[in-house]
Design a protein around this motif. Structure first.
Motif, PDB file in Angstrom:
ATOM      1  N   TRP A 163       0.880  -1.087   0.011  1.00  0.00           N
ATOM      2  CA  TRP A 163       0.093  -0.003  -0.015  1.00  0.00           C
ATOM      3  C   TRP A 163       0.846   1.151   0.177  1.00  0.00           C
ATOM      4  CZ3 TRP A 163       0.124   4.415   3.135  1.00  0.00           C
ATOM      5  CH2 TRP A 163      -0.934   5.123   2.859  1.00  0.00           C
ATOM      6  N   THR A 164       0.365   2.345  -0.656  1.00  0.00           N
ATOM      7  CA  THR A 164       0.720   3.645  -0.652  1.00  0.00           C
ATOM      8  C   THR A 164      -0.229   4.545  -1.188  1.00  0.00           C
ATOM      9  OG1 THR A 164       2.860   5.157  -0.739  1.00  0.00           O
ATOM     10  CG2 THR A 164       2.072   4.044  -2.759  1.00  0.00           C
ATOM     11  N   ARG A 165      -0.083   5.724  -0.582  1.00  0.00           N
ATOM     12  CA  ARG A 165      -1.067   7.219  -0.968  1.00  0.00           C
ATOM     13  C   ARG A 165      -0.145   8.066  -1.355  1.00  0.00           C
ATOM     14  NH1 ARG A 165      -5.298  10.080   2.739  1.00  0.00           N
ATOM     15  NH2 ARG A 165      -5.703  11.563   1.415  1.00  0.00           N
ATOM     16  N   LEU A 166      -0.508   8.668  -2.742  1.00  0.00           N
ATOM     17  CA  LEU A 166       0.536   9.936  -3.095  1.00  0.00           C
ATOM     18  C   LEU A 166      -0.090  11.076  -2.447  1.00  0.00           C
ATOM     19  CD1 LEU A 166       1.017   8.912  -6.892  1.00  0.00           C
ATOM     20  CD2 LEU A 166       2.402   8.250  -4.757  1.00  0.00           C
ATOM     21  N   ALA A 167       0.642  11.717  -1.632  1.00  0.00           N
ATOM     22  CA  ALA A 167       0.218  13.034  -0.997  1.00  0.00           C
ATOM     23  C   ALA A 167       1.279  14.118  -0.836  1.00  0.00           C
ATOM     24  CB  ALA A 167      -0.616  12.718   0.186  1.00  0.00           C
ATOM     25  N   PRO A 168       1.700  14.775  -1.575  1.00  0.00           N
ATOM     26  CA  PRO A 168       2.856  15.704  -1.460  1.00  0.00           C
ATOM     27  C   PRO A 168       2.447  16.890  -0.263  1.00  0.00           C
ATOM     28  CG  PRO A 168       1.985  16.150  -3.646  1.00  0.00           C
ATOM     29  CD  PRO A 168       1.282  14.917  -3.044  1.00  0.00           C
ATOM     30  N   SER A 169       1.181  17.115  -0.290  1.00  0.00           N
ATOM     31  CA  SER A 169       0.823  18.137   0.662  1.00  0.00           C
ATOM     32  C   SER A 169      -0.345  17.682   1.560  1.00  0.00           C
ATOM     33  CB  SER A 169       0.276  19.290   0.198  1.00  0.00           C
ATOM     34  OG  SER A 169       0.032  20.505   0.683  1.00  0.00           O
ATOM     35  N   PRO A 170      -0.149  16.773   2.492  1.00  0.00           N
ATOM     36  CA  PRO A 170      -1.266  15.724   3.229  1.00  0.00           C
ATOM     37  C   PRO A 170      -2.205  16.548   3.684  1.00  0.00           C
ATOM     38  CG  PRO A 170       1.124  15.045   3.567  1.00  0.00           C
ATOM     39  CD  PRO A 170       1.152  16.222   3.085  1.00  0.00           C
ATOM     40  N   LEU A 171      -2.127  17.866   4.166  1.00  0.00           N
ATOM     41  CA  LEU A 171      -3.357  18.372   4.975  1.00  0.00           C
ATOM     42  C   LEU A 171      -4.141  19.388   4.046  1.00  0.00           C
ATOM     43  CD1 LEU A 171      -1.632  19.045   8.701  1.00  0.00           C
ATOM     44  CD2 LEU A 171      -2.950  16.826   7.461  1.00  0.00           C
ATOM     45  N   ASN A 172      -4.039  19.248   2.716  1.00  0.00           N
ATOM     46  CA  ASN A 172      -4.846  20.007   1.806  1.00  0.00           C
ATOM     47  C   ASN A 172      -6.352  19.818   2.303  1.00  0.00           C
ATOM     48  OD1 ASN A 172      -2.794  21.180   0.709  1.00  0.00           O
ATOM     49  ND2 ASN A 172      -3.280  20.602  -1.391  1.00  0.00           N
ATOM     50  N   ALA A 173      -6.963  20.988   2.274  1.00  0.00           N
ATOM     51  CA  ALA A 173      -8.504  20.686   2.865  1.00  0.00           C
ATOM     52  C   ALA A 173      -9.386  19.907   1.967  1.00  0.00           C
ATOM     53  CB  ALA A 173      -9.272  22.229   3.088  1.00  0.00           C
ATOM     54  N   ASP A 174      -9.002  19.713   0.761  1.00  0.00           N
ATOM     55  CA  ASP A 174     -10.109  18.907  -0.345  1.00  0.00           C
ATOM     56  C   ASP A 174      -9.740  17.606  -0.009  1.00  0.00           C
ATOM     57  OD1 ASP A 174      -7.308  18.491  -1.387  1.00  0.00           O
ATOM     58  OD2 ASP A 174      -8.217  19.361  -3.285  1.00  0.00           O
ATOM     59  N   GLY A 175      -8.706  16.995   0.929  1.00  0.00           N
ATOM     60  CA  GLY A 175      -8.384  15.836   1.163  1.00  0.00           C
ATOM     61  C   GLY A 175      -7.800  14.980   0.036  1.00  0.00           C
ATOM     62  N   GLN A 176      -7.329  15.613  -1.095  1.00  0.00           N
ATOM     63  CA  GLN A 176      -6.465  15.258  -2.092  1.00  0.00           C
ATOM     64  C   GLN A 176      -4.747  15.092  -1.985  1.00  0.00           C
ATOM     65  OE1 GLN A 176      -7.592  13.202  -4.543  1.00  0.00           O
ATOM     66  NE2 GLN A 176      -9.937  13.575  -4.288  1.00  0.00           N
TER      67      GLN A 176
END
Length: 515
Positions: free
Chosen positions: A58-71
């Protein structure tokens, strides 16, 4: 299990595992296409659900994890992710590899079923996306059916409220180099930020939307101690209530805050289940379908053990007598079930198979009877579903289950208990054992108390401690050893871990023996 090096665990293999280990075509297509993209692996990596020939990566790509849109700072586009499995952390020889698509609709999470692996073997894995290498993780497969394999060191814990402390417990678990980790619920908490705590949730309000839940998982999974625990071993996970909402029961809410219509509550549960799947190393068979998620399942660890992973929230009857601690005759009604009738039947069918020496029930809430001096019990636990508990216990007696062991989370304290055929008779036969882990952080440091509450009313209770921690088990064909591991503080980072108590369960001899 072969030790994971400090370099691999701390640096994540970014320097050690260079681009040269990737196939040439993959190198050129990834590097030239997206060389300037920010580092996307800020949520780490994980593995889970091992069988004899495969494991989930498993992994999840998230260079800016806390963005409000959840992406997580990702654009509205799907992304190719390369993955590799090797017998060494240098990836000099690959045993499996491929490319998977991280989809925007799934918050760029990926669940790779890496197959063609050897039984009872250690492996290393990593990902590459947008010109970047992920940290390196270590995983292992289960022994083949008909073999015991190596003795299994398995650690388990639960309840990791981010605001109530630091994740030292996860770090200490990782340092044990376990072969398997179980997490028994409350991986995240749904509450808004509360001032005055060691750490604060992102967001002032209770989470309700899919974007909210994705962002909350991203905050928790950004923690380096949690990432270390995921990187060191495969996990088996089940949720409890806080992954959705406190003390919910099936489609019934425990309170009315925040105020939601029936449709809004259904949408919230759907969002919570989707985010849970997106952020856990689960097989595709466990993906949610709208407002339901098929999480109870069975994992065979060769002939050594069978793990029966239960869901005690999604199918239960509502808590009796309005929940809380009550003296409540309705808790005895035969019509009431905590896992639901279908899951009860599934569990008893599995116990009848005698797949392994040890039948281990991974579940969430206190199983043994635990009354206070007034005869009240927790209506949220199995004490609120006594006929359901009796059916399961009598079921394993009738089926000749030799070594049932119940693993429990939820209560933020460490407990150990013998299980009795008849809790109204202190001299009744011991028919199994329950090991209750404390929490990662929930309820804060704890006062260190070890006096067993209400022992005179519950003489089968064997141990209690109010500290945060986990249980390390060592499982062999002849015995299961349980070491209750505890840290003195979570309000400060980095506390040492010590063993508060140890028990063994001998094969074919139900009950706990103090070491």
């Amino acid at each position: 299990m072969s030790p994971i090096s400090r370099r691999t665990l701390v640096l994540g293999g970014l320097a050690a595992a260079g681009a040269g280990a990737l196939p040439a075509a993959a190198q050129s297509s990834v590097i030239t296409a997206t060389a300037a993209v920010p580092y996307p692996f800020r949520l780490g990596i994980a593995s889970g659900e091992p069988d004899a020939n495969s494991v989930v990566l498993w992994t999840r790509l998230a260079p800016s994890p806390l963005n409000a849109d959840g992406q997580g700072g990702m654009a509205n586009a799907d992304v190719a992710v390369d993955w590799q499995v090797s017998t060494t952390d240098t990836f000099s020889t690959l045993v499996a590899s491929g490319t998977v698509t991280a989809k925007y609709a799934s918050a760029h999470s990926v669940h790779v079923v890496a197959g063609g692996l050897s039984p009872d073997a250690d492996y290393f894995y990593r990902f590459r996306a947008q010109g970047h290498l992920s940290p390196v993780g270590r995983t292992r497969t289960a022994p083949a059916v008909g073999t015991n394999g190596r003795d299994l060191v398995m650690a388990f814990t639960s309840c990791a409220h981010y605001e109530e402390g630091y994740y030292t417990v996860y770090r200490r678990m990782a340092e044990e180099n376990p072969g398997l980790i179980l997490f028994l619920g409350d991986y995240i908490y749904e509450y808004g930020a509360t001032a005055g705590r060691p750490r604060l949730h992102a967001g002032a309000s209770e989470i309700v939307s899919l974007a909210d839940y994705r962002r909350r998982y991203a905050q928790y999974k950004s923690d380096p101690d949690l990432q270390a625990a995921h990187a060191v071993a495969p996990w088996l996970v089940v949720p409890d209530d806080h992954e959705v909402e406190n003390n919910y029961a099936n489609m019934v809410r425990a309170d009315s805050t925040p105020s939601l219509t029936t449709a809004q509550w259904t949408a919230r549960r759907t969002a919570a289940y989707q985010a849970y799947y997106e952020n856990m190393p689960l097989r595709p068979a466990q993906a949610n379908s709208g407002n339901s998620i098929p999480l109870y399942r069975r994992l065979r660890w060769g002939s050594l053990a069978t793990f029966h992973m239960l869901d005690t929230r999604q199918y239960r009857n509502d808590q009796a007598c309005g929940d809380g601690w009550k003296v409540c005759s309705d808790a005895d009604l035969a019509s009431r079930s905590l896992p639901g009738n279908t899951q009860e039947t599934w569990l008893l069918d599995g116990l009848n198979q005698h797949y392994g020496t040890w039948d281990i029930l991974g579940q969430q809430v206190f199983f043994a009877r635990r009354f206070d001096s007034a005869g009240a019990g927790s209506m949220d636990s199995w004490d609120g579903y006594r006929a359901s508990r009796a059916r399961i216990q009598q079921g394993w007696i009738d089926r000749g289950t030799r070594n049932p062991v119940v693993l429990t989370g939820d209560v933020h304290r460490a407990w150990a208990s013998d299980l009795k055929a008849d809790y109204s008779n202190a001299n009744s036969a011991v028919i199994g054992s329950e090991l209750v882990t404390s929490s990662v952080t929930s309820s804060g440091d704890g006062d260190g108390a070890t006096t067993i509450p209400n022992l005179a009313d519950n003489p089968w209770l064997r141990f209690y401690q109010n500290r945060r921690g986990y249980i390390r088990t060592t499982i062999s064909p002849t015995q299961l050893r349980a070491d209750f591991r505890a840290v003195a503080k979570v309000s400060e980072h980095g506390a040492a871990v010590s063993t508060a108590k140890s028990f063994v369960i001998q094969e074919g001899q139900p009950g706990l023996q103090a070491v």
